[in-house]
Enzyme design. Structure first.
Site, PDB file in Angstrom:
ATOM      1  N   LYS A 280       0.836  -1.199   0.000  1.00 55.25           N
ATOM      2  CA  LYS A 280       0.000   0.000   0.000  1.00 55.25           C
ATOM      3  C   LYS A 280       0.872   1.251   0.000  1.00 55.25           C
ATOM      4  O   LYS A 280       1.995   1.213   0.497  1.00 55.25           O
ATOM      5  CB  LYS A 280      -0.858   0.015   1.279  1.00 55.25           C
ATOM      6  CG  LYS A 280      -1.981  -0.982   1.296  1.00 55.25           C
ATOM      7  CD  LYS A 280      -2.815  -0.793   2.558  1.00 55.25           C
ATOM      8  CE  LYS A 280      -3.967  -1.786   2.595  1.00 55.25           C
ATOM      9  NZ  LYS A 280      -4.956  -1.594   1.514  1.00 55.25           N
ATOM     10  N   ASP A 291      -7.756  -2.892  10.473  1.00 55.76           N
ATOM     11  CA  ASP A 291      -8.214  -3.928   9.545  1.00 55.76           C
ATOM     12  C   ASP A 291      -8.674  -5.186  10.302  1.00 55.76           C
ATOM     13  O   ASP A 291      -9.015  -6.192   9.705  1.00 55.76           O
ATOM     14  CB  ASP A 291      -7.099  -4.256   8.546  1.00 55.76           C
ATOM     15  CG  ASP A 291      -7.646  -4.653   7.186  1.00 55.76           C
ATOM     16  OD1 ASP A 291      -8.828  -4.372   6.912  1.00 55.76           O
ATOM     17  OD2 ASP A 291      -6.892  -5.272   6.394  1.00 55.76           O
ATOM     18  N   ARG A 354     -10.424 -11.339   1.826  1.00 54.25           N
ATOM     19  CA  ARG A 354     -11.312 -12.361   1.253  1.00 54.25           C
ATOM     20  C   ARG A 354     -10.683 -13.751   1.345  1.00 54.25           C
ATOM     21  O   ARG A 354     -11.394 -14.746   1.413  1.00 54.25           O
ATOM     22  CB  ARG A 354     -11.687 -11.976  -0.179  1.00 54.25           C
ATOM     23  CG  ARG A 354     -10.524 -11.885  -1.118  1.00 54.25           C
ATOM     24  CD  ARG A 354     -10.859 -11.099  -2.375  1.00 54.25           C
ATOM     25  NE  ARG A 354     -10.872  -9.651  -2.141  1.00 54.25           N
ATOM     26  CZ  ARG A 354     -11.180  -8.745  -3.050  1.00 54.25           C
ATOM     27  NH1 ARG A 354     -11.537  -9.124  -4.267  1.00 54.25           N
ATOM     28  NH2 ARG A 354     -11.159  -7.450  -2.763  1.00 54.25           N
TER      29      ARG A 354
END
Ligand code: BES
Ligand code: MN
Ligand code: ZN
Length: 507
Positions: A280, A291, A354
């Site tokens: 990032k 997170d 995910r």
């Protein structure tokens, strides 16, 4: 902080601050004279001179050592009485605490009755007072060094005073009920505000264990060796770049209510998300300690369910990892075989949430759940879409979506639905694998949910909450200082308190 409800008296021990709510255009303060005649006279004079009109958030403050309730008293504007809602009351209570903080008051007395309208029942009002006072007063000050000149000025007490004679014990239990809820939200905030160097996966697992011991929850932690044995390769691959081991935290309560249908809550626990090799940008990267917002919401909810003794069998799962580049990080293009056997090409190591959720979702199958709800700071796109005010909701069962959305609306944690149409799944098909972990760059919140859907046990009602925008706030809000919000705890608890599997399963 303590909250209490007591009858209004003339000669009470003095508080530091006395607050009366005042709706817009309220001219006749006569009924209020018995609270504190000196202050009410001052307030009437201010109103006559239009120095105070009762607009939302407006404050008239007056200081006199001779006042009866407290040396400092304020009228707090509540806006129009006719349009005053529970949401307005929450904000008003936030203002009470904000005013107390600004005035450096530690003992606040509030005229409860002045905040009531025909539209909000007393019990709901008591609940809002309790919940919002605790949440608004919360500050994460763990790492602030205290000096002698700068002693902590915490709010000690909120004393609601009332002329209501009947049903006080009911109102007091409403206060206590909401205090439990607020303390769980605060636990979620505390865990989430801890930085990545402290709250790593093993530490989060320890905190879950500690909570389980205190609340008598069933708790199982799967560590590195077990995750390897089980083939939880989504969780393992993401954590590969981290020097600390991953964990899958599983908490369980209400086993004796299995017959009413099991609910699985799954929360994303990335204790820090650097993005991995697909690293990032450094701007705002510090926010990636949040997170783990989903995981802490699930863990804190589990403790609360035990406190409230809700008659539902709930399994809370929190896959905990750190997405780092320090050890032997996964490479873009790596293909992994997930817990349910599907293969995934990791095109972008920053789409890690995910991968860990996928394994946890498939693992839910062993509980044959009547519903699964996952909660995750999953996509920056969701933050862009809804800002910090609304969470994205997607799922495979309209009734379950509606029920979760309704619970959120009720507690002030709003969710808005995005579609999960099959066409959105085309772009996450892999060319050399079954799936790939990113889509074509468009509709990122939806494609992320489409990916999760591939791992939800067959025929299981499932809802996904993308809390990327709402897990933490970047500015102080009426009920939350800059930092973790604890989003999800209230929504889950509200949803589960009306749990009735039959209502949405049998169509
Ligand atoms: N944790 C982030 C999502 C996020 C971003 C949460 C900003 C809160 C604020 C997630 O792991 C992520 O990096 N998602 C990527 C997905 C992309 C690579 C498909 C994103 O949103 O950019
Ligand atoms: Mn990421
Ligand atoms: Zn992430």
């Amino acid at each position: 902080m303590k909250i209490s409800l007591t009858p209004l008296t003339r000669s009470a021990f003095q508080a530091d601050l006395f607050v009366i709510g005042c709706f817009k255009g309220m001219k006749d303060l006569k009924p209020l004279r018995k609270t504190d005649p000196g202050f009410i006279a001052a307030a009437e004079a201010a109103i006559a001179k239009k120095r105070f009109e009762g607009k939302t958030g407006e404050v008239f403050s007056s200081y006199q050592t001779g006042y009866r309730q407290a040396p400092e008293a304020v009228l707090l504007g509540l806006g129009e009485k006719d349009s005053f809602t529970v949401a307005s009351l929450r904000k008003a209570v936030g203002s009470v605490i904000g005013t107390a903080n600004a005035r450096k008051a530690s003992k606040v007395r509030v005229l409860f009755d002045s905040f009531l309208t025909g539209a909000i029942n007393r019990e709901s009002a008591a609940k809002v007072f309790s919940e919002t006072s605790f949440l608004a007063a919360y500050k994460f000050s763990q790492y602030k060094t205290r000096t002698k000149d700068d002693p902590p000025k915490a709010l000690e007490s909120v004393e609601l005073v009332t002329e209501i004679k009947e049903g006080l014990s009911g109102l007091r239990s409403a206060l206590a009920h909401s205090e439990k809820i607020a303390q769980a939200v605060i636990l979620a905030r505390d865990l989430n505000n801890e930085p990545g160097n402290i709250m790593n996966p093993p530490r989060l697992a320890r905190e879950a264990k500690k909570l389980a011991a205190a609340k008598k929850l069933k708790c199982r932690i799967f560590g590195l060796a077990e995750l390897k044995r089980m083939g939880m390769n989504g969780i393992l691959a993401v954590n590969q770049g981290s020097p600390t081991p991953p964990a899958l935290i599983v908490l369980e309560c209400g086993q004796k209510y299995k017959k009413r249908g099991t609910v699985c809550l799954v929360g994303k626990g990335v204790t820090f998300d650097t993005g991995g090799i697909s690293i990032k940008p450094s701007k705002n990267m510090e926010e990636m300690k949040y997170d783990k917002s989903g995981a802490v919401a699930v863990i804190a909810t589990m403790g609360l369910l035990a406190d409230l003794k809700l008659p539902v069998h709930v399994v809370g799962l929190a896959p905990a990892v750190e997405n780092n580049v320090a050890n032997d990080p996964q490479r873009p293009g790596d293909i992994i075989k997930m817990f349910n056997g599907k293969t995934v090409a990791v095109m972008n190591t920053d789409a890690e949430g995910r991968l860990i959720l996928a394994d946890a979702l498939s693992y839910c199958e062993r509980y044959r759940p009547a519903a699964i709800i996952d909660v995750a700071t999953l996509t920056g796109m969701c933050h862009h879409t809804f800002g910090d005010k609304t969470c994205g909701i997607l799922g495979n069962n309209p009734e379950l979506i509606a029920a979760v959305q309704k619970a959120g609306e009720k507690v002030g944690e709003r969710c808005w639905e995005l579609p999960l149409w099959d066409e959105y799944g085309d772009c996450i098909k892999g060319s050399q694998s079954d799936l790939q972990n990113v889509g074509d760059g468009y509709a990122g919140t939806i494609t992320a949910a489409m990916f999760l859907k591939e791992f939800v046990p067959a025929k299981t009602p499932w809802v996904h909450l993308d809390i990327a925008g709402v897990g933490n706030c970047t500015q102080n809000r009426f009920d939350c200082q800059k930092g973790a919000t604890g989003f999800g705890v209230r929504l889950f608890t509200e949803f589960l308190s009306y749990w009735n599997a039959g209502a949405f399963l049998k169509k």
